[in-house]
Design an enzyme around this catalytic site. Structure first.
Site, PDB file in Angstrom:
ATOM      1  N   CYS A 183     116.429 -13.225 -14.012  1.00 59.82           N
ATOM      2  CA  CYS A 183     115.839 -12.752 -12.761  1.00 59.82           C
ATOM      3  C   CYS A 183     114.547 -13.493 -12.406  1.00 59.82           C
ATOM      4  O   CYS A 183     113.917 -13.201 -11.404  1.00 59.82           O
ATOM      5  CB  CYS A 183     115.539 -11.248 -12.842  1.00 59.82           C
ATOM      6  SG  CYS A 183     117.029 -10.234 -12.907  1.00 59.82           S
ATOM      7  N   ASP A 240     111.588 -13.641 -14.130  1.00 55.92           N
ATOM      8  CA  ASP A 240     110.361 -13.177 -14.778  1.00 55.92           C
ATOM      9  C   ASP A 240     110.725 -12.396 -16.026  1.00 55.92           C
ATOM     10  O   ASP A 240     111.605 -11.527 -15.993  1.00 55.92           O
ATOM     11  CB  ASP A 240     109.545 -12.273 -13.851  1.00 55.92           C
ATOM     12  CG  ASP A 240     108.901 -13.041 -12.712  1.00 55.92           C
ATOM     13  OD1 ASP A 240     108.146 -13.979 -13.001  1.00 55.92           O
ATOM     14  OD2 ASP A 240     109.174 -12.712 -11.558  1.00 55.92           O
ATOM     15  N   CYS A 245     103.997  -9.204 -10.220  1.00 56.82           N
ATOM     16  CA  CYS A 245     103.602  -9.704 -11.542  1.00 56.82           C
ATOM     17  C   CYS A 245     102.692  -8.705 -12.257  1.00 56.82           C
ATOM     18  O   CYS A 245     102.794  -8.501 -13.479  1.00 56.82           O
ATOM     19  CB  CYS A 245     102.897 -11.050 -11.409  1.00 56.82           C
ATOM     20  SG  CYS A 245     103.937 -12.363 -10.746  1.00 56.82           S
TER      21      CYS A 245
END
Length: 308
Positions: A35, A37, A106
Site C-alpha cells: 500500500c 507505507d 503519515c
C-alpha cells in the site's frame, strides 16, 4: 512540490532513532509495503514503571513518514505508556511545525503503530479499528471504521481531508462516493442535526428526484435568501468559473443556477452527466465550495440531461 518545514527536512535527512531496538519488549507493525507505507515501532518499556526507556523504528515510505516516525520516538522516550498514548497525530504534526495536508496520514500511521506496540506489551490483541467494518478503499485497505475515527478525531470536513488523513480515495478514486457517504453520515451524527442527516442519506438519490426536490424547495422557500443575498455567493461563482476549463477539457460543462444558505444548484451537461460521472463531478464541486466557505453545503444537479 510539497512545502516541508525545516523540522520535517531535518528529521528526514537526520532521523532520530532509526534503528532496531534489540531488547525491545513491545513492537507495533502497521501499514503494508503493497500500500506504499509500512512502519515498525520498537519500544523498550520498564516493566516496573512502564516508562518507555528506548524507541526505534523502521519505515518504508515517503519523507514525511520517516520524519513523523522520527518525531514520534523523540516525543515518547521518557514518558509512561499512558502518557505516550495521549499523543495525537496532530501533536506529531505540530512537533514538526506542520505537515503538508496531503501527508497527514503519515502522522496517523505513527500513532497507530504506538497503539499496536502497547497492545502487544500488555498481551492484548491489537484490533485495527473494527475488523467487521465494511471495506471502503480497496487500493489502500481502508475500512469505514478508520475513516469515521479520523473524521471525529481530526474534525475533518471534506473528502479531500479524509484522503489526506487516511489515503482512502487517493489512488483509483472509485471509492470517492462511498467516502462522501461516510463523511456526511458522520458529520450528521456529530452535529446531531436530523435534517442534515436526512439530506446526507439521500445525497445520491436519482437526479430526477433531486430536480423534484429543487422545484418544491423553490416554491416553498420563497423567503429564503438566494444568489446575491447569500454571503458566500460570489465565492461560489468564482469556484464554478475556475472549474469550467477543466470540465471543458473532458467535454463537460457546469452552469450555476441558484445559491441558498444551505444549497447550491448547478446544471451539468456533456461528459459530466451519467450516473457515475454526475456524482463524481458533484462531489468535486461540493468539496471545492465547502473548503472555500468552511461549512457543509449540498450541491445538486438540476440539469435536464442528467439521466440517459
Amino acid at each position: 512540490m510539497w512545502d516541508y518545514s525545516e523540522k520535517v527536512k531535518d528529521h528526514f535527512f537526520h532521523p532520530r532513532n532509526a534503528k532496531v531496538v534489540e531488547d525491545a519488549n513491545a513492537i507495533g507493525d502497521v501499514g503494508s509495503i503493497s500500500c506504499g507505507d509500512a512502519l515498525r515501532l520498537m519500544l523498550k518499556i520498564n516493566p516496573e514503571t512502564e516508562v518507555i526507556e528506548d524507541a526505534g523504528f523502521q519505515t518504508f515510505g515517503c519523507g514525511s513518514a520517516i520524519a513523523s516516525s522520527s518525531a514520534l520516538t523523540e516525543m515518547i522516550i521518557g514518558k509512561t505508556i499512558d502518557d505516550a498514548l495521549k499523543i495525537t497525530n496532530q501533536d506529531v504534526a505540530d512537533f514538526l511545525d506542520g505537515l503538508p495536508p496531503e501527508k497527514m496520514h503519515c502522522s496517523v500511521m505513527g500513532r497507530e503503530a504506538l497503539e499496536a506496540a502497547v497492545a502487544q506489551y500488555k498481551g492484548e490483541e491489537y484490533v485495527h479499528d473494527n475488523e467487521d467494518s465494511p471495506l471502503i478503499c480497496k487500493c489502500f485497505g481502508i475500512d469505514e471504521a478508520k475513516i469515521v475515527r479520523a473524521i471525529k478525531e481530526n474534525n475533518l470536513k471534506t473528502v479531500q481531508d479524509v484522503t489526506n488523513y487516511t489515503k482512502a480515495g487517493g489512488a483509483c478514486g472509485s471509492c470517492i462516493e462511498k467516502i462522501e457517504d461516510v463523511l456526511n453520515r458522520t458529520l450528521a451524527e456529530m452535529e446531531g442535526d436530523a435534517y442534515y442527516k436526512n439530506q446526507c442519506e439521500h445525497a445520491h438519490s436519482h437526479d430526477e428526484e433531486e430536480k423534484e426536490i429543487a422545484v418544491q424547495t423553490s416554491a416553498s422557500d420563497e423567503n429564503v435568501p438566494e444568489n446575491e443575498a447569500v454571503p458566500f455567493y460570489q465565492a461560489v461563482v468564482d469556484i464554478i468559473e475556475r472549474m469550467k476549463p477543466a470540465l471543458a477539457q473532458d467535454g463537460g460543462d457546469v452552469v450555476l443556477k441558484r445559491v441558498t444558505p444551505d444549497r447550491v444548484e448547478v446544471e451539468l451537461s456533456g461528459a459530466c452527466t451519467g450516473c457515475m460521472m454526475t456524482d463524481m463531478t458533484l462531489s468535486w464541486i461540493q468539496q471545492q465550495i465547502m473548503e472555500a466557505i468552511g461549512e457543509y453545503i449540498q450541491v445538486v444537479n438540476v440539469g435536464t440531461s442528467s439521466h440517459h
